[in-house]
Design an enzyme around this catalytic site. Structure first.
Site, mmCIF file in Angstrom:
data_model
loop_
_atom_site.group_PDB
_atom_site.id
_atom_site.type_symbol
_atom_site.label_atom_id
_atom_site.label_comp_id
_atom_site.label_asym_id
_atom_site.label_seq_id
_atom_site.Cartn_x
_atom_site.Cartn_y
_atom_site.Cartn_z
ATOM 1 N N ALA A 1 6.905 31.013 -9.913
ATOM 2 C CA ALA A 1 5.994 31.863 -10.687
ATOM 3 C C ALA A 1 4.562 31.850 -10.152
ATOM 4 O O ALA A 1 3.846 32.841 -10.242
ATOM 5 C CB ALA A 1 6.001 31.430 -12.150
ATOM 6 N N ARG B 1 5.427 28.142 -18.188
ATOM 7 C CA ARG B 1 5.250 26.921 -18.964
ATOM 8 C C ARG B 1 3.831 26.394 -19.035
ATOM 9 O O ARG B 1 3.581 25.415 -19.700
ATOM 10 C CB ARG B 1 6.195 25.838 -18.415
ATOM 11 N N HIS C 1 17.151 33.981 -9.686
ATOM 12 C CA HIS C 1 17.215 34.253 -11.121
ATOM 13 C C HIS C 1 17.438 35.722 -11.421
ATOM 14 O O HIS C 1 17.110 36.201 -12.500
ATOM 15 C CB HIS C 1 15.937 33.744 -11.813
ATOM 16 N N ASN D 1 0.720 24.747 -3.765
ATOM 17 C CA ASN D 1 0.826 24.955 -5.212
ATOM 18 C C ASN D 1 -0.466 24.502 -5.883
ATOM 19 O O ASN D 1 -1.118 23.566 -5.428
ATOM 20 C CB ASN D 1 2.004 24.150 -5.774
#
Ligand SMILES: [Zn+2]
Length: 239
Positions: A20, A32, A115, A208
């Site tokens: 994401a 999240r 996904h 990240n």
């Protein structure tokens, strides 16, 4: 970034694994974090197979908003940099957890969607598949048999598409360098892929914002914006 460019030059082409975090710079909330989708919405109520089976209209009302947001978003510097890296032979494939189609829209050709995606919806009753566009909303139905369609995204409580998993593992095993971008590596089986690369004799690097579950095992870690980091790597690889 210099070190990452060096790794890619020495061990590439690499396989890229994105989550994401690669799309947040396109204005798509992650799941999240405190500002993420599941901060205000219960995933079991809107993102699970059970919820969909119990009340598809309610789940579609949530997805209608999401699909509008995703189709209205534009790829960002990170998506474009990855497409360019593939074009120049530095990237073999992008394995993604994202359903937003932004890698493909940015020009990446080898994209494995772990996904699923918002590209299509299908009929559980007869198996027919349809392009998922907003004209089908609010409650998409199968034009063959009339059953309610399900978006071809993986819901909680649902198995990941077998072919995508097999391909992702094959890619992870077959590369000397796996580059993780924008994933905290907390969701299995995706979080297994960097370890699969290591087991096969390769290594992995991470770009990240914030820590990930596999920081200790990474060869290199860049904490920061995916767009900036990959843009800089692209420049490094040119020189
Ligand atoms: Zn049908």
């Amino acid at each position: 970034m210099e070190r990452l460019a060096e790794l890619i030059r020495d061990r590439g082409p690499c396989v890229v694994l994105t989550g994401a975090g690669v799309s947040t710079e396109s204005g798509i909330p992650d799941f999240r974090s405190p500002t993420g989708i599941w901060a205000d919405i219960d995933p079991m109520e809107y993102g699970s197979l059970r919820a969909f089976q119990a009340d598809p209209e309610k789940v579609w009302s949530f997805y209608a908003g999401r699909i509008g947001l995703l189709t209205g978003a534009e790829p960002n510097d990170a998506h474009y940099a990855l497409a360019e890296l593939e074009h120049r032979g530095h990237v073999t494939a992008v394995v993604t957890q994202n359903i937003d189609l932004l890698h493909t829209r940015a020009g990446s050709r080898e994209v494995v969607e772990m996904h699923g995606s918002i590209r299509t919806a299908s009929c559980a009753a007869c198996g027919a598949s349809f392009p998922l566009d907003e004209s089908l909303l609010p409650l998409p139905r199968c034009s063959d048999c009339g059953a309610v369609l399900k978006p071809d995204v993986v819901f909680f409580g649902e198995l990941l598409p077998r072919a995508a998993i097999d391909r992702a593992y094959e890619l992870a095993r077959g590369t000397q360098l796996l580059l993780v971008v924008g994933s905290a590596l907390e969701v299995y089986p995706v979080a297994e892929l960097p370890l699969e690369t290591v087991r096969a004799g390769g290594s992995f690097a991470i770009v990240n914002r914030g820590p990930t579950a596999l920081d200790d095992a990474a060869e290199l870690r860049i904490d920061g914006s995916a767009g900036e980091a990959l843009g800089a790597v692209l420049v490094q690889l040119e020189s």
